[in-house]
Design a protein around this motif. Structure first.
Motif, PDB file in Angstrom:
ATOM      1  N   ALA A 243      33.216  34.186  44.937  1.00 29.64           N
ATOM      2  CA  ALA A 243      34.538  34.280  45.558  1.00 29.64           C
ATOM      3  C   ALA A 243      35.242  35.573  45.176  1.00 29.64           C
ATOM      4  N   VAL A 244      34.994  36.079  43.985  1.00 29.10           N
ATOM      5  CA  VAL A 244      35.659  37.308  43.541  1.00 29.10           C
ATOM      6  C   VAL A 244      35.255  38.487  44.427  1.00 29.10           C
ATOM      7  N   ASP A 245      33.966  38.551  44.768  1.00 29.01           N
ATOM      8  CA  ASP A 245      33.484  39.648  45.620  1.00 29.01           C
ATOM      9  C   ASP A 245      33.477  39.278  47.106  1.00 29.01           C
ATOM     10  N   ASN A 246      33.988  38.090  47.438  1.00 30.99           N
ATOM     11  CA  ASN A 246      34.055  37.626  48.823  1.00 30.99           C
ATOM     12  C   ASN A 246      32.668  37.476  49.447  1.00 30.99           C
TER      13      ASN A 246
ATOM     14  N   TYR B  42      32.697  42.758  52.107  1.00 29.37           N
ATOM     15  CA  TYR B  42      32.404  42.731  50.678  1.00 29.37           C
ATOM     16  C   TYR B  42      33.641  43.195  49.891  1.00 29.37           C
ATOM     17  N   LYS B  43      34.076  42.356  48.949  1.00 32.20           N
ATOM     18  CA  LYS B  43      35.244  42.623  48.091  1.00 32.20           C
ATOM     19  C   LYS B  43      36.532  42.855  48.885  1.00 32.20           C
ATOM     20  N   ALA B  44      36.578  42.316  50.117  1.00 31.45           N
ATOM     21  CA  ALA B  44      37.729  42.591  50.985  1.00 31.45           C
ATOM     22  C   ALA B  44      39.023  41.989  50.455  1.00 31.45           C
ATOM     23  N   HIS B  45      38.917  40.933  49.670  1.00 34.76           N
ATOM     24  CA  HIS B  45      40.119  40.242  49.205  1.00 34.76           C
ATOM     25  C   HIS B  45      40.628  40.752  47.859  1.00 34.76           C
ATOM     26  N   ARG B  46      39.941  41.718  47.288  1.00 39.22           N
ATOM     27  CA  ARG B  46      40.355  42.220  45.982  1.00 39.22           C
ATOM     28  C   ARG B  46      41.663  42.994  46.102  1.00 39.22           C
ATOM     29  N   SER B  47      42.578  42.741  45.175  1.00 39.17           N
ATOM     30  CA  SER B  47      43.833  43.492  45.154  1.00 39.17           C
ATOM     31  C   SER B  47      43.558  44.917  44.713  1.00 39.17           C
TER      32      SER B  47
END
Length: 935
Positions: free
Chosen positions: A200-203, A91-96
């Protein structure tokens, strides 16, 4: 004779039983990205960043004014994991990660929000959305109206008859109807919709290849996600197959996207379900003022001090170039405001005597329209000294309106003073008011000052509206037009505003204009270079008024033929695209383009969007068009469709019914470089790189017995570069009258000028203009179709041969970093708020602007100087030639046939002599029956 006293403070009414919940995490990111790189000590990159703090304050102040409420809370995400992380580790793993300079502003943001009277919530282990969902549901169950301020579409699942989402940045409202219109499903189905589409934002994955349209179609057909899954085996095609594959995942996906409305918040909001803990508190002015001063918000501190009745605020001691002189003005002294409504002749005559005796009068009109060619006067206001103003209502029309003086007779009595050039007048955006008076047959003379242009010259990087100027320089909040007339579909015309309210508003406008002038004009007088730029802008305003007033003649038949031809070619391109694709499709649908490009035709994927979709944007199409025919067809189709829709279909309809001409509006206080912008219609964006675009100019024609003449500067920015850099090779090329691009190619490639090929000259031309705009080796490689190494070598060789250009660029960037601005040759200041930004891309963009802005700005100064000089010559010699357009570095004239020789000879001479640079200026004139032929 009613006497109106302006309100000093407007009491803000509070709406009972309303809860406003702010998505603080969304707000702070938006504030961070929207605001420039502000610092507590301006210009010092080691000083704390303050942009997000200031943006947050601005947004909350605007929200409070727009939606006053009894209960308020600003909700932020707390650090640390939540239940969703336990459910789904990705969850949210791709957020910078949050930028460090934003992270440092969170604590001060929490502090100032509390000081403003808001409850601040950041609940450990609970996301902000879930806190908002719980509070909104609790409040709505008690009959309380809930407004959620956020741009996050995920919150749409909370919407019902009592809960509304408002995006204050975009103005979008998501109520029940708004959600249905935007997403195609009602709020009660938004969880199912989000589960299918994913986030997509939160994966959070959804169903592969299922987008918003498919999700909405399925849910409307089957009624819910559960019902859809029950019939999943009947769903055909790839989408049905993917739905069946996702069966096991979807229950978890639904948990992840569902906003909780049952969180235990009693520790953080004592007394729930009662909302007393969220009741709006009174702001803490002393603490707020200290906060504002601590973080360098001098304007906010000054305004607050005035509200508190403070005598003064200590001026900021930072250097003018970095702190901004505008933020260091002391508050204007309080004056007794005597605003008068003029409804009888004795009062009018007394005021007319005061106008004639006043050293300078601030003048303003209230009208029927923002279209200056159509607007008629509803009333006139003026101010003769601080706090002393009057309003003459002339055309208010509503039941019970006071008797008003007849408009024609009032204007007839004012005409001698209005048209007397020896009676100084000032205004805010005087060009508009000149048009309005001209619509009634009056040519106003004696306009000496324009506060909009004063601000534009002194602080080009800031807003120039009267509201902004009054807040910034006087610490005064005026009555807004929306306060008076309402908004949107419910807005009433000014003629229906009650006269007493209209008088207060109009008198205040003139009074504020005079007060702002008294702050800004001394600053201009103290700087000779800036004062001369301001005087140029005022003189240019006069010329632009005449250009706009005269307009340009349009041949509707030519446009009609072109529109038909473009339509035929557009249809042909569609058929050709269908043939290549092997099927009909929507040429404007990114989804269908992606399917045909990448799934059917196997074209390479150039890049992906932020959500992971395969991009088909303009850049991708241009790249693919180099090797594949279909993208080239799409690009041509888009170009011609835009040309048809923007120009050939619309230009003739934009002709004024009274004159039969097109009257563009030139915005003078928009571009930071000093360039003019044109709109309604935009004459500066007519494409000239394609034959179809150039043909548009054939429809711009001369009146019978006249021709059109086009005069423009030759290679003006390269000449300015030679002047600024003092590069010996460039100066020599211009001094000897060489082809500067051929001369550049000769230097770069080590050849004699006569040995330079046309391809090498083209390379040199791209290099010459590219470096002016800060082009990198990557950009040059792309422009020339070569590899990065070759482009880098070309740039290195260029700077070896033109060392003065490299020195100028380095010195200019260093000066910009030290001062916070660069200047044109003539002293126009071009501020660069991001020049010392810790954000690399922002700083790099500011460095490119530092190099380019002096050239663009000097070119803008020169064309304005030419406009003034040529118009003065036309007037002095009584010529019938009219200046009718200004487009970039070009002036266009409508010329009587008998004056063609004079224009050919004198206009380029006048343009060349407006300034003395280290290289000579060269202007060239072409003549023809239409604009295209004049080139």
């Amino acid at each position: 004779m009613p006497l109106l006293v302006c309100r000093h403070n407007l009491a803000m009414s509070q709406a009972n039983s309303t809860l406003v919940l702010v998505d603080g995490s969304s707000y702070l990111y938006r504030a961070y990205h929207a605001m420039p790189d502000l610092r507590a000590v301006p210009g010092d990159p080691s000083s704390p960043a303050t942009g997000a703090i200031r943006g947050m304050i601005n947004m909350l102040q605007a929200l409070q004014k727009e939606h006053p409420a009894e209960y308020v809370a600003c909700v932020f995400d707390a650090s640390g994991p939540t239940f969703r992380d336990a459910l789904y580790p990705e969850y949210k793993a791709h957020r910078s990660p949050m930028p460090e300079d934003l992270r440092a502003q969170i604590a001060p943001i929490h502090e100032v929000v509390r000081l403003m009277g808001w409850t601040v919530l950041d609940v450990p282990g609970v996301e902000a959305d879930d806190v908002i969902g719980t509070l909104a549901t609790v409040a709505a169950a008690q009959g309380v109206r809930v407004i959620i301020s956020s741009g996050d579409k995920d919150l749409s699942q909370l919407v019902d008859e009592r809960i509304t989402i408002m995006d204050t940045m975009s103005g979008k409202v998501r109520d029940v109807q708004g959600v249905m219109a935007e997403f195609g499903v009602p709020p009660c189905l938004m969880v199912d919709y989000q589960t299918l589409v994913g986030d997509a934002v939160d994966n959070v994955p959804g169903v592969d290849k299922v987008g918003p349209k498919t999700a909405a179609k399925w849910l409307n057909e089957y009624g819910s996600l559960d019902a859809l899954l029950a019939h999943a085996d009947a769903i055909k095609g790839v989408a049905g197959e993917n739905l069946r594959k996702a069966r096991d995942w979807l229950p978890l996906g639904r948990q992840l996207v569902t906003i909780r409305t049952d969180c235990d918040l009693h520790e953080h909001v004592p007394g729930l379900p009662a909302l007393d803990a969220l009741a709006r508190r009174m702001p803490q002015p002393e603490a707020l003022r200290a906060f504002y001063e601590r973080y360098g918000f001098k304007t906010l501190a000054r305004a607050l001090a005035e509200q508190m009745g403070a005598d003064a605020v200590a001026p900021d001691a930072a250097p003018p170039a970095q702190a901004g002189a505008a933020d260091r003005q002391p508050p204007a002294p309080e004056v007794t405001r005597r605003y008068e409504t003029v409804c009888d002749w004795p009062t009018f005559d007394a005021w007319l005597q005061r106008l004639q005796a006043a050293p300078c009068v601030a003048l303003d009109t209230e009208t029927t329209s923002i279209d200056e060619m159509q607007a008629e006067i509803v009333g006139i206001s003026w101010a003769v000294e601080p706090g002393v103003a009057a309003y003459v209502p002339l055309a208010h029309d509503y039941p019970g309106a006071l008797a008003q003086l007849p408009r024609d007779e009032v204007l007839a009595r004012l005409r001698p003073w209005l048209e007397d050039a020896s009676r100084p007048k000032l205004g805010q955006h005087i060009k508009y008011d000149r048009h309005v008076f001209a619509n009634h047959g009056i040519e106003v003379r004696g306009y000496a000052h324009d506060t909009m242009l004063q601000s534009y010259v002194l602080e080009v990087h800031k807003p120039h509206s009267l509201d902004s100027l009054a807040q910034r320089h006087l610490g005064r909040q005026g009555i807004s037009y929306e306060d008076l007339c309402g908004k949107g579909a419910h807005q009433i015309p000014f003629a229906q505003v009650a006269i007493d309210k209209a008088a207060e508003y109009a008198c205040e406008d003139s009074d504020l204009t005079l007060a702002v002038h008294q702050v800004l004009w001394p600053r201009l007088q103290a700087d000779d270079r800036l004062r001369r730029i301001y005087e140029l802008e005022v003189a240019c305003s006069e010329v632009l008024y005449r250009i706009e007033r005269h307009g340009v003649l349009i041949d509707a038949d030519v446009l009609s033929r072109q529109s038909h031809e473009l339509g035929q070619r557009i249809l042909q391109l569609e058929q050709e695209a269908y043939a290549i694709a092997g099927q009909p499709f929507n040429l404007n649908s990114p989804k269908q383009l992606g399917e045909i490009f990448f799934d059917k035709l196997g074209l390479p994927v150039v890049k992906k969007t932020a959500t992971g979709a395969r991009s088909t944007d303009e850049e991708v199409l241009e790249k693919l068009a180099e090797d594949y025919p279909l993208p080239a067809k799409i690009l041509e189709h888009r170009s011609l469709t835009k040309l048809k829709g923007t120009y050939t279909d619309k230009l003739a309809a934009m002709a004024h019914p009274r004159t039969g001409r097109v009257h563009t509006h030139y915005a003078q206080a928009v571009a930071v470089t000093g360039r003019l912008s044109s709109n309604d219609p935009n004459l500066q964006n007519i494409p000239i790189r394609t034959p179809e675009g150039r043909r548009i100019r054939e429809a711009f024609i001369a009146a019978p017995g006249h021709v059109l003449a086009s005069a423009d500067y030759s290679q003006i920015e390269l000449r300015i570069m030679a002047h600024l850099s003092e590069d010996e090779a460039l100066l020599r090329a211009f001094a000897e009258g060489l082809d500067v691009h051929r001369a550049t190619a000769a230097e770069v490639f080590g050849l004699a000028p006569e040995q330079v090929s046309s391809e090498q000259r083209r390379y040199a031309k791209v290099i010459n203009f590219g470096l002016i705009y800060g082009m990198s080796s990557y950009g040059l490689a792309k422009a020339l179709g070569i590899d990065n190494t070759a482009a880098k070598n070309y740039i290195e060789r260029y700077f070896q041969r033109f060392a003065g250009v490299r020195r100028y660029m380095d010195d200019t960037k260093a000066q910009a970093k030290a001062r916070g601005y660069v200047e044109t040759v003539f002293g126009r200041r071009l501020y660069l708020p991001e020049i010392n930004s810790p954000n690399g891309p922002r700083r790099a963009a500011a460095e490119r602007a530092a190099i380019n802005a002096p050239m663009q700005g000097t070119a803008a100064d020169l064309i304005k100087m030419s406009m003034v000089a040529v118009q003065q010559a036309l007037d002095a010699q009584g010529k019938g030639t009219k200046m009718i357009m200004q487009v970039h570095d070009e002036l266009v004239f409508e010329v009587p046939e008998a004056e063609v020789d004079w224009v050919r000879t004198e206009v380029p001479k006048l343009m060349a002599e407006v300034a003395k640079l280290k290289v000579s200026l060269l202007a060239e004139v072409g003549v023809g029956e239409n604009w295209e032929r004049a080139h």
